[in-house]
Design an enzyme around this catalytic site. Structure first.
Site, PDB file in Angstrom:
ATOM      1  N   GLY A  75       0.812  -1.230   0.000  1.00 25.34           N
ATOM      2  CA  GLY A  75       0.000   0.000   0.000  1.00 25.34           C
ATOM      3  C   GLY A  75       0.837   1.267   0.000  1.00 25.34           C
ATOM      4  CG  LEU A  76       3.936   1.626   2.027  1.00 21.33           C
ATOM      5  CD1 LEU A  76       5.222   1.286   2.778  1.00 21.33           C
ATOM      6  CD2 LEU A  76       3.175   2.732   2.777  1.00 21.33           C
ATOM      7  N   GLY A  77       2.719   2.306  -2.688  1.00 20.28           N
ATOM      8  CA  GLY A  77       2.947   2.801  -4.058  1.00 20.28           C
ATOM      9  C   GLY A  77       4.255   2.359  -4.673  1.00 20.28           C
ATOM     10  CG  ASP A 123      -0.502   4.658  -5.886  1.00 20.85           C
ATOM     11  OD1 ASP A 123      -1.221   5.369  -5.166  1.00 20.85           O
ATOM     12  OD2 ASP A 123      -0.367   3.434  -5.714  1.00 20.85           O
TER      13      ASP A 123
HETATM   14  C1  MEV Z   1      -5.148   2.712  -2.811  1.00 25.55           C
HETATM   15  O1  MEV Z   1      -3.813   3.122  -2.463  1.00 25.55           O
HETATM   16  C2  MEV Z   1      -6.110   3.832  -2.578  1.00 25.55           C
HETATM   17  C3  MEV Z   1      -7.530   3.581  -3.069  1.00 25.55           C
HETATM   18  O2  MEV Z   1      -8.269   4.762  -2.776  1.00 25.55           O
HETATM   19  C4  MEV Z   1      -7.580   3.319  -4.567  1.00 25.55           C
HETATM   20  C5  MEV Z   1      -7.211   4.520  -5.422  1.00 25.55           C
HETATM   21  O3  MEV Z   1      -7.214   5.655  -4.971  1.00 25.55           O
HETATM   22  O4  MEV Z   1      -6.957   4.275  -6.614  1.00 25.55           O
HETATM   23  C6  MEV Z   1      -8.176   2.435  -2.346  1.00 25.55           C
END
Ligand code: MEV
Length: 299
Positions: A75-77, A123
Site C-alpha cells: 500500500g506504499l505505491g 500513486d
Molecule cells: C489505494 O492506495 C487507494 C484507493 O483509494 C484506490 C485509489 O485511490 O486508486 C483504495
C-alpha cells in the site's frame, strides 16, 4: 547509464472515498526506489511487466537494475515508484526530452495496462511530483508541504487493491443508504483536516475517525487493528490504515519524541516499522557514475 529514483506514497486521508469523486490527501514519503538504466546492444530480457511496458512505451531497449527501499504489495505505491523511476531513467539515458508531466502520464498508462485498467492516478502523480497532494476526481492540487512525523507499520499481509476497491463498490451498490453517509463522513474529515494541519492532536483524532470509517466500509484487517491500537497506546496522536486496507500498511502521526517508541510497539506485534516524513522531491536524478549530465526531466 542513468540512475533515477522516485518516492513511495501514503494516503493521509480519503482513500476509497476518492474512487467515488471525494477528495483525498496523499503524501510522498522518504523511502524510494532507485533504477539504473543503461543502453546496451544486447539487453537481457526484462521479466517484470512494469519494466517491459516502460521500455515498450518509450520505444527503446536497455538493461535495468533496481534497488528498492519500498516493500511491494504494502500500500506504499512501490509499483508506481518503480515505473516513474524507470521511465525517468530511460528518458535520461536515451536523451529523450519528456517532461515530468509526460512521465507521470506515461507511468499511469503503464500501471493501467499492467493492472488491467485499475491503476491509481494518485500513486503515479505523487511519485512523479513528491510533496503533499489533494486529489479530487481527475484534478490534483499541490498543498504546502508539512513536516508530519510519521511511523508506517507494514502488516506484512499482502492485499489486492483492485479487489478491495471492487468490494467497496459492491457494498455501495447494495447498501447506498449505509455506505453513502460513510463516504460523506470521510469527505468531511478530509476537508476538515486541511484546516488543522498545524494541530497534531486534532489531526490525529481525524486519523482515528478515518480509520473507523474505513473499517465500517469493510476494508479492515485484524493486524491493522492491532498495529493502530498499539501505535496509539505508544504515544501517537492518531493512527489509521493507509491505502486499500485488507492488510498492507498503517500510519501513525507521532510527536517526534515518540517515534522510536511507536516503531518498537509496531515491531513488537510483528509489523515492520518505517520512521519517515514528507519527501518533496518526487522523481530525481541520482549521482551518475562519471558522466556529467544534468537532469533531462523538466517539471
Ligand atoms: C489505494 O492506495 C487507494 C484507493 O483509494 C484506490 C485509489 O485511490 O486508486 C483504495
Amino acid at each position: 547509464m542513468a540512475t533515477w529514483s522516485a518516492p513511495g506514497k501514503v494516503f493521509l486521508f480519503g482513500e476509497h472515498a476518492v474512487v467515488f469523486g471525494k477528495p483525498g490527501i496523499a503524501m510522498a514519503i522518504k523511502p524510494r526506489v532507485y533504477v539504473t538504466v543503461r543502453k546496451t546492444r544486447h539487453p537481457p530480457r526484462v521479466r517484470s511487466p512494469y519494466l517491459e511496458n516502460c521500455f515498450d512505451i518509450m520505444g527503446v531497449n536497455g538493461s535495468v537494475y533496481i534497488h528498492s527501499q519500498l516493500p511491494s504489495s504494502s500500500g506504499l505505491g512501490s509499483s508506481a515508484a518503480v515505473t516513474v523511476a524507470t521511465l525517468s531513467a530511460i528518458n535520461d539515458e536515451f536523451d529523450m526530452n519528456y517532461t515530468r508531466a509526460d512521465i507521470g502520464d506515461m507511468a499511469y498508462s503503464v500501471e493501467k495496462k499492467v493492472q488491467m485498467g485499475k491503476a491509481s492516478l494518485t500513486d503515479t502523480h505523487v511519485s512523479s511530483y513528491g510533496g503533499l497532494v489533494l486529489i479530487k476526481g481527475e484534478t490534483k492540487r499541490r498543498l504546502a508541504p508539512q513536516s508530519f512525523q510519521l511511523v508506517i507499520g507494514n502488516t506484512l499481509v499482502s492485499h489486492k487493491t483492485a479487489k478491495l476497491v471492487e468490494m467497496v463498490g459492491e457494498f455501495k451498490k447494495e447498501e447506498p443508504l449505509v455506505v453513502d453517509p460513510i463516504l460523506d463522513a470521510i469527505e468531511a474529515v478530509t476537508i476538515r483536516s486541511m484546516y488543522k494541519f498545524d494541530d497534531m492532536k486534532v489531526l490525529g483524532r481525524y486519523m482515528d475517525i478515518n480509520h473507523a470509517l474505513l473499517e465500517a466500509l469493510g476494508v479492515g484487517h485484524p493486524m491493522l487493528t492491532r498495529l493502530v491500537s498499539e501505535a496509539r497506546a505508544a504515544g501517537a496522536y492518531g493512527a489509521k490504515m493507509t491505502g486499500a486496507g485488507g492488510g498492507g500498511s498503517m500510519i501513525a502521526l507521532c510527536p517526534k519524541r515518540s517515534k522510536n517508541k511507536v516503531a518498537s510497539a509496531i515491531e513488537a506485534c510483528g509489523g515492520k516499522a518505517i520512521i519517515t516524513t514528507i519527501d518533496t522531491d518526487g522523481a530525481r536524478k541520482e549521482r551518475d557514475y562519471g558522466r556529467n549530465s544534468n537532469s533531462k526531466i523538466r517539471r
